[in-house]
Design an enzyme around this catalytic site. Structure first.
Site, PDB file in Angstrom:
ATOM      1  N   PHE A   1      11.944  -9.076  -6.892  1.00 40.12           N
ATOM      2  CA  PHE A   1      12.499  -7.662  -7.218  1.00 40.12           C
ATOM      3  C   PHE A   1      12.385  -6.753  -6.028  1.00 40.12           C
ATOM      4  O   PHE A   1      13.212  -5.845  -5.902  1.00 40.12           O
ATOM      5  CB  PHE A   1      11.143  -6.795  -8.088  1.00 40.12           C
ATOM      6  CG  PHE A   1      10.667  -7.466  -9.389  1.00 40.12           C
ATOM      7  CD1 PHE A   1      11.603  -8.591 -10.070  1.00 40.12           C
ATOM      8  CD2 PHE A   1       9.527  -7.070  -9.856  1.00 40.12           C
ATOM      9  CE1 PHE A   1      11.095  -8.959 -11.307  1.00 40.12           C
ATOM     10  CE2 PHE A   1       9.253  -7.515 -11.235  1.00 40.12           C
ATOM     11  CZ  PHE A   1       9.900  -8.436 -11.936  1.00 40.12           C
TER      12      PHE A   1
ATOM     13  N   VAL B   1      -0.093  -7.474   3.270  1.00 37.23           N
ATOM     14  CA  VAL B   1      -0.721  -6.397   2.660  1.00 37.23           C
ATOM     15  C   VAL B   1      -2.418  -6.622   2.641  1.00 37.23           C
ATOM     16  O   VAL B   1      -3.009  -6.068   1.924  1.00 37.23           O
ATOM     17  CB  VAL B   1      -0.189  -5.818   1.458  1.00 37.23           C
ATOM     18  CG1 VAL B   1       1.248  -5.326   1.554  1.00 37.23           C
ATOM     19  CG2 VAL B   1      -0.405  -6.727   0.220  1.00 37.23           C
TER      20      VAL B   1
ATOM     21  N   TYR C   1      -5.189 -11.990 -13.043  1.00 31.03           N
ATOM     22  CA  TYR C   1      -3.971 -11.302 -12.780  1.00 31.03           C
ATOM     23  C   TYR C   1      -3.812  -9.954 -13.704  1.00 31.03           C
ATOM     24  O   TYR C   1      -3.439  -8.892 -13.269  1.00 31.03           O
ATOM     25  CB  TYR C   1      -2.893 -12.200 -13.098  1.00 31.03           C
ATOM     26  CG  TYR C   1      -1.599 -11.783 -12.943  1.00 31.03           C
ATOM     27  CD1 TYR C   1      -1.011 -11.171 -11.641  1.00 31.03           C
ATOM     28  CD2 TYR C   1      -0.670 -11.401 -14.031  1.00 31.03           C
ATOM     29  CE1 TYR C   1       0.213 -10.576 -11.682  1.00 31.03           C
ATOM     30  CE2 TYR C   1       0.655 -10.650 -14.054  1.00 31.03           C
ATOM     31  CZ  TYR C   1       0.997 -10.485 -12.498  1.00 31.03           C
ATOM     32  OH  TYR C   1       2.263 -10.117 -12.465  1.00 31.03           O
TER      33      TYR C   1
ATOM     34  N   SER D   1       2.526  -4.278 -14.617  1.00 27.49           N
ATOM     35  CA  SER D   1       3.101  -5.632 -15.403  1.00 27.49           C
ATOM     36  C   SER D   1       2.395  -5.259 -16.971  1.00 27.49           C
ATOM     37  O   SER D   1       1.482  -4.366 -17.173  1.00 27.49           O
ATOM     38  CB  SER D   1       2.387  -6.759 -14.997  1.00 27.49           C
ATOM     39  OG  SER D   1       2.573  -7.840 -16.125  1.00 27.49           O
TER      40      SER D   1
HETATM   41  P1  NDP Z   1       8.362 -12.795  -5.953  1.00 28.30           P
HETATM   42  O1  NDP Z   1       7.367 -14.002  -5.936  1.00 28.30           O
HETATM   43  O2  NDP Z   1       9.683 -13.333  -5.801  1.00 28.30           O
HETATM   44  O3  NDP Z   1       8.047 -11.527  -4.897  1.00 28.30           O
HETATM   45  C1  NDP Z   1       6.848 -11.718  -4.571  1.00 28.30           C
HETATM   46  C2  NDP Z   1       6.810 -10.646  -3.193  1.00 28.30           C
HETATM   47  O4  NDP Z   1       5.343 -10.355  -2.706  1.00 28.30           O
HETATM   48  C3  NDP Z   1       7.361 -11.510  -1.925  1.00 28.30           C
HETATM   49  O5  NDP Z   1       8.227 -10.906  -1.472  1.00 28.30           O
HETATM   50  C4  NDP Z   1       6.312 -11.903  -1.109  1.00 28.30           C
HETATM   51  O6  NDP Z   1       6.506 -11.786   0.034  1.00 28.30           O
HETATM   52  C5  NDP Z   1       5.344 -10.773  -1.278  1.00 28.30           C
HETATM   53  N1  NDP Z   1       3.894 -10.992  -1.120  1.00 28.30           N
HETATM   54  C6  NDP Z   1       2.927 -11.910  -1.515  1.00 28.30           C
HETATM   55  N2  NDP Z   1       1.978 -11.601  -1.049  1.00 28.30           N
HETATM   56  C7  NDP Z   1       2.186 -10.847   0.001  1.00 28.30           C
HETATM   57  C8  NDP Z   1       1.298 -10.152   0.755  1.00 28.30           C
HETATM   58  N3  NDP Z   1       0.075 -10.749   1.019  1.00 28.30           N
HETATM   59  N4  NDP Z   1       1.807  -9.281   1.983  1.00 28.30           N
HETATM   60  C9  NDP Z   1       3.034  -8.892   1.682  1.00 28.30           C
HETATM   61  N5  NDP Z   1       3.629  -9.373   0.849  1.00 28.30           N
HETATM   62  C10 NDP Z   1       3.311 -10.094   0.019  1.00 28.30           C
HETATM   63  O7  NDP Z   1       7.870 -12.375  -7.360  1.00 28.30           O
HETATM   64  P2  NDP Z   1       8.527 -11.158  -8.342  1.00 28.30           P
HETATM   65  O8  NDP Z   1       9.635 -10.487  -7.501  1.00 28.30           O
HETATM   66  O9  NDP Z   1       8.771 -11.455  -9.644  1.00 28.30           O
HETATM   67  O10 NDP Z   1       7.257 -10.023  -8.286  1.00 28.30           O
HETATM   68  C11 NDP Z   1       6.944  -8.722  -7.607  1.00 28.30           C
HETATM   69  C12 NDP Z   1       5.919  -7.968  -8.276  1.00 28.30           C
HETATM   70  O11 NDP Z   1       6.297  -7.804  -9.630  1.00 28.30           O
HETATM   71  C13 NDP Z   1       4.695  -8.718  -8.241  1.00 28.30           C
HETATM   72  O12 NDP Z   1       3.636  -7.472  -8.030  1.00 28.30           O
HETATM   73  C14 NDP Z   1       4.473  -9.121  -9.646  1.00 28.30           C
HETATM   74  O13 NDP Z   1       2.974  -9.219 -10.119  1.00 28.30           O
HETATM   75  C15 NDP Z   1       5.281  -8.167 -10.489  1.00 28.30           C
HETATM   76  N6  NDP Z   1       5.895  -8.571 -11.900  1.00 28.30           N
HETATM   77  C16 NDP Z   1       6.576  -9.973 -11.971  1.00 28.30           C
HETATM   78  C17 NDP Z   1       7.053  -9.941 -13.188  1.00 28.30           C
HETATM   79  C18 NDP Z   1       7.945 -11.278 -13.336  1.00 28.30           C
HETATM   80  O14 NDP Z   1       7.960 -11.724 -14.654  1.00 28.30           O
HETATM   81  N7  NDP Z   1       8.523 -11.725 -12.297  1.00 28.30           N
HETATM   82  C19 NDP Z   1       6.659  -9.119 -14.363  1.00 28.30           C
HETATM   83  C20 NDP Z   1       5.772  -8.119 -14.098  1.00 28.30           C
HETATM   84  C21 NDP Z   1       5.374  -7.814 -12.891  1.00 28.30           C
HETATM   85  P3  NDP Z   1       5.914 -12.883   1.293  1.00 28.30           P
HETATM   86  O15 NDP Z   1       5.522 -14.236   0.656  1.00 28.30           O
HETATM   87  O16 NDP Z   1       7.137 -13.046   2.185  1.00 28.30           O
HETATM   88  O17 NDP Z   1       4.844 -12.237   1.863  1.00 28.30           O
HETATM   89  C1  8X3 Z   2       4.443 -11.019 -15.035  1.00 26.31           C
HETATM   90  C2  8X3 Z   2       4.560 -10.804 -16.658  1.00 26.31           C
HETATM   91  O1  8X3 Z   2       3.548 -12.064 -18.938  1.00 26.31           O
HETATM   92  O2  8X3 Z   2       3.814 -13.211 -16.977  1.00 26.31           O
HETATM   93  O3  8X3 Z   2       3.551  -9.770 -14.860  1.00 26.31           O
HETATM   94  O4  8X3 Z   2       2.095 -11.570 -17.087  1.00 26.31           O
HETATM   95  S1  8X3 Z   2       3.398 -11.901 -17.371  1.00 26.31           S
END
Ligand code: NDP
Ligand code: 8X3
Length: 249
Positions: A12, A55, A147, A134
């Site tokens: 995202f 973070v 989570y 989420s």
């Molecule tokens: P990705 O794993 O593709 O992206 C996650 C991002 O978070 C990466 O860029 C990673 O970068 C970063 N990240 C993780 N840990 C840290 C940290 N300690 N410090 C800084 N950056 C961090 O997953 P998504 O794009 O799918 O997820 C993005 C958000 O959306 C999350 O919060 C996830 O919970 C939420 N989400 C996702 C859904 C899905 O189905 N995909 C649905 C609903 C919510 P790096 O490793 O380089 O630090």
């Molecule tokens: C990601 C969506 O349904 O895997 O937050 O929890 S779900």
């Protein structure tokens, strides 16, 4: 607008960076993996300022924010997107270290970056915080334990920000997606088991990172008198499940 996106190295976050840059805005892209951010910078050019930031580490947040040049300081939009899920086991089988990592990232990390940037927004009487929640923050499911609870924090924290920020001109939104493919989310959740991650999306037409980026862009470009409190998105193929009842035979 100047937009700071955490977790911009994939999924995202990277899609939102592209969307805001395409709209003519400047993007500060934060994440831990510098090589990924550098590639995004090569792609998007001067519209993008990469900053390495973990973070979960207050010193790293401080160092990252200190590297932002003066001209990029008035941040209009903060997208708290960095986050992860680890595992799908039932609570008794979970690792405390993984629960802690989710809480440190999704809860404490989100709170820390918000805490660092909010005072300047309030001082300017304008700004927007988009927290990526989420459906798991609202809908319990087996294996969602810590989570889902971190995302419930995101939902209530956002509502409480709204309560505190009314009248300041600073807006806050919980953008809460459901099943979304095309990111590393499931690869991380299944701890690098890419086949298990791929099975999550088999036979589905999930949301895409671009869908989430378009939603974030819409929220950020609404007139300043409109606040989207909560926006939940699901793919059409996803719905709600029934409640579990364990019966004795
Ligand atoms: P990705 O794993 O593709 O992206 C996650 C991002 O978070 C990466 O860029 C990673 O970068 C970063 N990240 C993780 N840990 C840290 C940290 N300690 N410090 C800084 N950056 C961090 O997953 P998504 O794009 O799918 O997820 C993005 C958000 O959306 C999350 O919060 C996830 O919970 C939420 N989400 C996702 C859904 C899905 O189905 N995909 C649905 C609903 C919510 P790096 O490793 O380089 O630090
Ligand atoms: C990601 C969506 O349904 O895997 O937050 O929890 S779900």
């Amino acid at each position: 607008m100047i937009v700071l996106i955490t977790g911009a190295s994939s999924g995202f976050g990277a899609a939102m960076a592209r969307r805001f840059a395409a709209g003519g805005h400047r993007v500060i892209a934060a994440a831990r993996r510098a090589d990924r951010l550098d590639k995004l910078r090569e792609e998007l050019g001067e519209a993008l300022l990469p900053i390495v930031m973990d973070v979960t580490d207050p010193a790293s947040i401080e160092r990252g924010l200190a590297r932002i040049p003066e001209a990029w300081r008035p941040i209009d939009v903060l997208v708290n997107n960095a986050g992860l899920a680890l595992g799908t086991e039932a609570a008794p089988q979970c690792s405390l270290a993984e629960w802690t990592q989710m809480i440190d990232t999704n809860v404490k990390g989100l709170a820390a970056v918000t805490h660092a940037l909010l005072p300047a927004m309030v001082a300017r009487n304008s700004g927007l915080i988009i927290n990526i929640g989420s459906i798991a923050g609202n809908t319990p499911y087996p294996g969602g334990n810590a989570y889902g609870a971190t995302k419930a924090f995101v939902a209530q924290f956002t509502r409480n920000l709204r309560a505190d920020l009314a009248g300041t001109g600073v807006r806050a939104t919980n953008l809460a997606p459901g099943l979304c493919g095309g990111t590393e989310f499931s690869n991380v959740r299944y701890r690098g088991d890419d086949a298990a991650a791929a099975r999550v999306y088999e036979g589905t037409a999930p949301l895409t990172p671009e869908d989430i980026a378009d939603a974030a862009y819409w929220i950020a470009t609404l007139p300043p008198h409109i606040n989207v409190n909560h926006l939940e998105l699901m793919p059409t193929c996803q719905g709600y499940g029934a409640l579990n009842i364990k019966r004795s035979t």
